[in-house]
Design a protein around this motif. Sequence first.
Motif, PDB file in Angstrom:
ATOM      1  N   TYR A 149       0.829  -1.205   0.000  1.00 45.62           N
ATOM      2  CA  TYR A 149       0.000   0.000   0.000  1.00 45.62           C
ATOM      3  C   TYR A 149       0.863   1.255   0.000  1.00 45.62           C
ATOM      4  O   TYR A 149       0.629   2.203  -0.761  1.00 45.62           O
ATOM      5  N   LEU A 150       1.883   1.270   0.858  1.00 41.56           N
ATOM      6  CA  LEU A 150       2.778   2.430   0.910  1.00 41.56           C
ATOM      7  C   LEU A 150       3.505   2.622  -0.411  1.00 41.56           C
ATOM      8  O   LEU A 150       3.665   3.747  -0.902  1.00 41.56           O
ATOM      9  N   CYS A 151       3.963   1.518  -0.984  1.00 41.70           N
ATOM     10  CA  CYS A 151       4.714   1.593  -2.237  1.00 41.70           C
ATOM     11  C   CYS A 151       3.840   2.134  -3.363  1.00 41.70           C
ATOM     12  O   CYS A 151       4.298   2.932  -4.207  1.00 41.70           O
ATOM     13  N   ALA A 152       2.583   1.715  -3.379  1.00 41.61           N
ATOM     14  CA  ALA A 152       1.662   2.188  -4.413  1.00 41.61           C
ATOM     15  C   ALA A 152       1.444   3.686  -4.326  1.00 41.61           C
ATOM     16  O   ALA A 152       1.088   4.333  -5.322  1.00 41.61           O
ATOM     17  N   ASN A 153       1.702   4.238  -3.147  1.00 39.86           N
ATOM     18  CA  ASN A 153       1.548   5.679  -2.947  1.00 39.86           C
ATOM     19  C   ASN A 153       2.888   6.415  -2.965  1.00 39.86           C
ATOM     20  O   ASN A 153       2.969   7.562  -2.519  1.00 39.86           O
ATOM     21  N   GLY A 154       3.942   5.740  -3.455  1.00 39.59           N
ATOM     22  CA  GLY A 154       5.213   6.417  -3.680  1.00 39.59           C
ATOM     23  C   GLY A 154       6.187   6.420  -2.532  1.00 39.59           C
ATOM     24  O   GLY A 154       7.180   7.165  -2.566  1.00 39.59           O
ATOM     25  N   ALA A 155       5.989   5.593  -1.505  1.00 44.23           N
ATOM     26  CA  ALA A 155       6.862   5.624  -0.324  1.00 44.23           C
ATOM     27  C   ALA A 155       8.312   5.333  -0.656  1.00 44.23           C
ATOM     28  O   ALA A 155       9.220   5.850   0.010  1.00 44.23           O
ATOM     29  N   GLY A 156       8.566   4.505  -1.665  1.00 38.89           N
ATOM     30  CA  GLY A 156       9.934   4.140  -1.991  1.00 38.89           C
ATOM     31  C   GLY A 156      10.762   5.279  -2.533  1.00 38.89           C
ATOM     32  O   GLY A 156      12.003   5.188  -2.583  1.00 38.89           O
ATOM     33  N   ARG A 157      10.135   6.382  -2.933  1.00 38.42           N
ATOM     34  CA  ARG A 157      10.880   7.516  -3.481  1.00 38.42           C
ATOM     35  C   ARG A 157      11.369   8.472  -2.407  1.00 38.42           C
ATOM     36  O   ARG A 157      12.125   9.403  -2.694  1.00 38.42           O
ATOM     37  N   GLY A 158      10.962   8.261  -1.165  1.00 31.90           N
ATOM     38  CA  GLY A 158      11.460   9.066  -0.060  1.00 31.90           C
ATOM     39  C   GLY A 158      10.965  10.502  -0.087  1.00 31.90           C
ATOM     40  O   GLY A 158      10.115  10.880  -0.911  1.00 31.90           O
TER      41      GLY A 158
END
Length: 402
Positions: free
Chosen positions: A360-369
């Motif tokens: 869920y976090l990744c789908a909302n761009g969390a990996g881009r910091g």
Amino acid sequence: MTRPPKRRPEKKKRDRAGKRPPARALRGLPLIIAGIAVLAAGTTSGGVYAALTASESDAGDTGGGDTGGRPVAPPNADRGAPVTVADGGDVAPLRRVVPPDVLAVGTATIPAAKIRRLSKLKRVGEVTAVAGGAIQLQNRAVNALAVDPSAFRSWTPPGTAKNTALWTALAGDQFVTTPDVAEQLRLNRGTRYPIVGRTMPSLVLGGSGELGLPGVDMLVSEKAGTDMGLVPNVAVLVNAPGVDPATTVKAVEQILGGGVKIVNLRASEYQTSGSGRATSYLDLYKQAATTCPGLSWTVLAAIGQVESSHGRNVGPSSAGALGPMQFMPATWKAYGVDGDGDGKADIMNPYDAIPGAAKYLCANGAGRGGQQLYRAVWHYNHADWYVQKVLNLAKAYQAQYS
């Protein structure tokens, strides 16, 4: 208790009913079983310590505007399959995992008054006491605990806790061992074995699983334990989230006194061995983060702390959120993950819920910091205070485990 005037090596003393004497309390605990790594990033310094020990009323019900304090699926999200909540049938479904921090084992029954004092210690979350003793299985002495499967499953490592078949077997008066004991004694699931205690019942092996308790080899039902003469309340498990384990050990020692073996389950010798199979929330956060390049496991850990205190309070919340990562059911239908490969995505199972949160976090761009991470956490709960709390906790975890 008086001792017999003379020990006869050739004969075993029996009671008037012709039965064997009661099983002794657990023998000295050999520190040989790799236990669970418990995630608790507590320090003794004011603000961080307080932040890392969310109260039970905070955990799992954080509020937060129209999201109800939980991640909500976007309007166009694929609703997917129905939400799965495992039901154990003969045992209560797994609703949480309680990481044990301290194991105390006496040579006799630990008085109920002392157990109550333990439960009232400041920052102690939960305490459970169980019967136990050294019995004989396949001509070998093993340490056994007699437990209520519906209650005790929460105290075992996540992989064992979620194994409903194992606890159903235990509820049916079968017995369970650690994998090491099953292998060493060449035990076969479904086979009946004589177990020697006060009596000598013949029980079926219902399966094996890691127990995360050094020196504890086997579980039986409370009924079987009573029949075999296991010592009531001879072992106590203490959960004290966010507290320095040395502090908990000292407090337990002061209350229980001498003659009680006390084991710090957070000690390095009980950490996971790197086999690749997660046995703790710490492992699960780290593994789940690898599915989202750029996402730090500390963010997942911080969310797990705020949402459920790492599985201590799994809802349902006032908004209807469920599980260790407190998903709304509609969101879970869109983002649920079958993390353990058992064919279902279970909202209550940490093996599924934690990688679901990473997805869920990744789908909302969390990996881009940066701001994207901030926005991703905001999507988890539409409140700036929530984002700031999560990110501050993540920094504290990074400092604790770096």
